[in-house]
Design an enzyme around this catalytic site. Structure first.
Site, PDB file in Angstrom:
ATOM      1  NE  ARG A 178      -2.884  -2.501  -0.187  1.00 42.81           N
ATOM      2  CZ  ARG A 178      -2.936  -3.716  -0.076  1.00 42.81           C
ATOM      3  NH1 ARG A 178      -1.323  -3.698  -1.476  1.00 42.81           N
ATOM      4  NH2 ARG A 178      -3.399  -5.047  -0.700  1.00 42.81           N
ATOM      5  CB  SER A 226      -7.853  -1.501   4.743  1.00 46.34           C
ATOM      6  OG  SER A 226      -8.464  -2.901   4.702  1.00 46.34           O
ATOM      7  CD  GLU A 296      -4.182  -0.067   3.237  1.00 44.71           C
ATOM      8  OE1 GLU A 296      -4.358  -1.381   4.156  1.00 44.71           O
ATOM      9  OE2 GLU A 296      -5.386  -0.407   1.659  1.00 44.71           O
TER      10      GLU A 296
HETATM   11  C1  LIG Z   1     -15.434   0.395   0.253  1.00 42.18           C
HETATM   12  C2  LIG Z   1     -13.850   0.417  -0.237  1.00 42.18           C
HETATM   13  C3  LIG Z   1     -13.021  -1.046  -0.320  1.00 42.18           C
HETATM   14  C4  LIG Z   1     -11.353  -0.878  -0.587  1.00 42.18           C
HETATM   15  N1  LIG Z   1     -10.963  -1.632  -0.998  1.00 42.18           N
HETATM   16  C5  LIG Z   1      -9.518  -1.814  -0.983  1.00 42.18           C
HETATM   17  C6  LIG Z   1      -9.008  -2.390  -2.084  1.00 42.18           C
HETATM   18  O1  LIG Z   1      -9.242  -4.120  -1.907  1.00 42.18           O
HETATM   19  N2  LIG Z   1      -6.946  -3.052  -1.596  1.00 42.18           N
HETATM   20  C7  LIG Z   1      -6.557  -1.119  -1.689  1.00 42.18           C
HETATM   21  O2  LIG Z   1      -5.377  -1.280  -1.814  1.00 42.18           O
HETATM   22  N3  LIG Z   1      -7.394   0.147  -1.427  1.00 42.18           N
HETATM   23  C8  LIG Z   1      -8.636  -0.319  -1.093  1.00 42.18           C
HETATM   24  N4  LIG Z   1      -9.473   0.600  -0.983  1.00 42.18           N
HETATM   25  C9  LIG Z   1      -8.521   2.109  -0.372  1.00 42.18           C
HETATM   26  C10 LIG Z   1      -8.614   2.755  -1.730  1.00 42.18           C
HETATM   27  O3  LIG Z   1      -9.580   2.881  -2.434  1.00 42.18           O
HETATM   28  C11 LIG Z   1      -7.675   2.599  -2.708  1.00 42.18           C
HETATM   29  O4  LIG Z   1      -6.614   3.390  -1.920  1.00 42.18           O
HETATM   30  C12 LIG Z   1      -7.155   3.997  -4.248  1.00 42.18           C
HETATM   31  O5  LIG Z   1      -5.980   3.350  -4.220  1.00 42.18           O
HETATM   32  C13 LIG Z   1      -7.067   5.738  -3.109  1.00 42.18           C
HETATM   33  O6  LIG Z   1      -7.562   5.870  -4.910  1.00 42.18           O
HETATM   34  P1  LIG Z   1      -7.794   7.109  -4.985  1.00 42.18           P
HETATM   35  O7  LIG Z   1      -8.014   7.416  -6.303  1.00 42.18           O
HETATM   36  O8  LIG Z   1      -9.486   7.768  -4.478  1.00 42.18           O
HETATM   37  O9  LIG Z   1      -7.199   7.835  -3.786  1.00 42.18           O
HETATM   38  P2  LIG Z   1      -7.395   9.035  -2.713  1.00 42.18           P
HETATM   39  O10 LIG Z   1      -7.514   8.258  -1.977  1.00 42.18           O
HETATM   40  O11 LIG Z   1      -7.927  10.564  -3.823  1.00 42.18           O
HETATM   41  O12 LIG Z   1      -5.734   9.448  -2.799  1.00 42.18           O
HETATM   42  C14 LIG Z   1      -4.969   8.767  -1.860  1.00 42.18           C
HETATM   43  C15 LIG Z   1      -3.247   9.435  -2.375  1.00 42.18           C
HETATM   44  O13 LIG Z   1      -3.172   9.357  -3.766  1.00 42.18           O
HETATM   45  C16 LIG Z   1      -2.676  10.574  -3.920  1.00 42.18           C
HETATM   46  N5  LIG Z   1      -3.121  10.798  -5.063  1.00 42.18           N
HETATM   47  C17 LIG Z   1      -4.361  10.813  -6.469  1.00 42.18           C
HETATM   48  N6  LIG Z   1      -4.549  10.532  -7.156  1.00 42.18           N
HETATM   49  C18 LIG Z   1      -3.086  11.280  -7.454  1.00 42.18           C
HETATM   50  C19 LIG Z   1      -2.456  11.567  -8.531  1.00 42.18           C
HETATM   51  N7  LIG Z   1      -3.277  11.830  -9.930  1.00 42.18           N
HETATM   52  N8  LIG Z   1      -0.954  12.282  -8.676  1.00 42.18           N
HETATM   53  C20 LIG Z   1      -0.761  11.767  -7.791  1.00 42.18           C
HETATM   54  N9  LIG Z   1      -0.912  11.767  -6.373  1.00 42.18           N
HETATM   55  C21 LIG Z   1      -2.304  11.127  -5.590  1.00 42.18           C
HETATM   56  C22 LIG Z   1      -3.002  11.565  -3.003  1.00 42.18           C
HETATM   57  O14 LIG Z   1      -2.361  12.701  -3.057  1.00 42.18           O
HETATM   58  C23 LIG Z   1      -3.679   9.952  -1.904  1.00 42.18           C
HETATM   59  O15 LIG Z   1      -2.163  10.749  -1.256  1.00 42.18           O
HETATM   60  C24 LIG Z   1     -10.855   0.594  -0.496  1.00 42.18           C
HETATM   61  C25 LIG Z   1     -12.028   2.084  -0.658  1.00 42.18           C
HETATM   62  C26 LIG Z   1     -13.221   1.629   0.364  1.00 42.18           C
HETATM   63  C27 LIG Z   1     -14.080   2.723  -0.127  1.00 42.18           C
END
Ligand SMILES: Cc1cc2nc3c(=O)[nH]c(=O)nc-3n(C[C@H](O)[C@H](O)[C@H](O)COP(=O)(O)OP(=O)(O)OC[C@H]3O[C@@H](n4cnc5c(N)ncnc54)[C@H](O)[C@@H]3O)c2cc1C
Length: 302
Positions: A178, A226, A296
């Site tokens: 992660r 998580s 996380e």
């Molecule tokens: C119901 C649910 C289930 C989930 N299950 C999982 C799972 O099974 N496995 C898992 O790994 N995660 C899971 N997650 C967590 C989450 O979905 C992941 O971490 C996902 O990859 C985050 O992506 P995001 O676009 O929402 O990023 P954000 O939450 O918007 O950002 C996360 C980080 O990435 C950075 N970031 C985002 N976009 C960019 C960009 N374009 N350039 C540079 N930095 C950037 C942000 O600054 C921040 O530090 C889950 C979440 C939910 C709500």
């Protein structure tokens, strides 16, 4: 201070990127929690993203990159400076070769996985239920016990804080549990190399993964997945459940009755409610097992 904010927001307007002022970040996070951003921009092209970064750099304004907000707890005071999200041409998914896919950072992960499955491309099935964007998935190295996105990445297109473009090749990328060495620059897109397979088989795995998630995770509530990473050789959810904490609520936040490593915003929770629950869990787990849980989810803002 207010005048200074107006100055750089006007600069953003002159650069053609239509900033929103005092935008509530609760509208842009899966927790539905978070105070306002001084300015919020959705860049729909590479040029708009570069222009926004240049304005912020010249005005010495901090920039926070936002994906789908599905791994973020934004504090109740919000985020100072510019919050930069992506859309438009950066949502595109293209197939430049028989085993290659290029995905814009704003493309949604479930859509990417299904588009690849439809082309007979396998590898990303384990992350079909990760609700975020490709940019966030790369930065977090999104994954499950069955696999992560990192091993499939050939190169990543980025913009640095001055708006300069670069392509980071596989050899300079590092992915861990992660985490990755991405995130200091804005991720614009990634090229992934997948395995060729049989469409029907890949689709069946996708469906199984989705079904498993429906049965084990509260995906229809406001949460960020998580809360804590699994400590080596252990499962955070099990450790929390064994302490009888499932369902425990503070303010509008509660530990999910379905999955002990998920915190839900079930009744207009504030970030402070979630953080109080995080402290309670951390203290109880430490006292019971001597293990210091690591977050996380990412906590941002003030
Ligand atoms: C119901 C649910 C289930 C989930 N299950 C999982 C799972 O099974 N496995 C898992 O790994 N995660 C899971 N997650 C967590 C989450 O979905 C992941 O971490 C996902 O990859 C985050 O992506 P995001 O676009 O929402 O990023 P954000 O939450 O918007 O950002 C996360 C980080 O990435 C950075 N970031 C985002 N976009 C960019 C960009 N374009 N350039 C540079 N930095 C950037 C942000 O600054 C921040 O530090 C889950 C979440 C939910 C709500």
């Amino acid at each position: 201070m207010v005048k200074m904010i107006m100055d750089w927001i006007e600069e953003l307007e002159r650069a053609g990127v239509s900033p929103l002022r005092d935008e509530p970040l609760s509208k842009h996070t899966s927790f539905k929690i978070g105070g306002p951003a001084d300015a919020y921009v959705t860049a729909k092209t590479r040029e708009q993203a570069a222009a926004a970064l240049r304005v912020a750099r010249a005005a010495k304004i901090p920039v926070f990159f936002l994906g789908w907000g599905s791994n973020l707890l934004v504090r109740d005071g919000g985020v100072r400076g510019l919050v930069l999200a992506l859309g438009g041409e950066l949502e595109k998914i293209e197939f430049p070769g028989p085993d290659l896919v290029r995905a814009g950072a704003a493309a949604r992960v479930p859509q990417l996985v299904v588009s690849c499955a439809e082309k007979g491309l396998s590898g990303l099935e384990p992350i079909v239920g990760v609700p975020g964007c490709v940019g966030g998935a790369l930065v977090m190295n999104a994954g499950t016990r069955d696999g992560e996105i990192g091993p499939f990445v050939e190169e990543v297109e980025t913009l640095d804080s001055e708006g300069n473009a670069a392509v980071v090749p596989r050899g300079r990328l590092a992915f861990g549990y992660r985490c990755s060495n991405l995130g200091n620059s804005l991720v614009l897109s990634a090229l992934l190399r997948l395995k060729r397979g049989v469409k029907a088989d890949i689709m069946a795995v996708v469906a199984r993964q989705q079904q498993k998630r429906l049965q084990t995770q509260p995906i229809h509530t406001f949460n960020v997945g998580s809360t804590f990473k699994n400590p080596p050789g252990l499962f955070a959810a099990q450790m929390i459940e064994q302490l009888g904490l499932k369902g425990r609520a503070l303010g509008g936040a509660r530990i999910s009755p379905m999955h002990a490593n998920f915190i839900e915003n079930f009744a207009g929770a504030k970030a402070s409610d979630v953080l109080a629950l995080v402290d309670l869990i951390s203290e109880r787990v430490l006292a019971a097992s001597g293990v210091k849980l690591e977050l996380e989810m990412r906590v941002v803002g003030e």
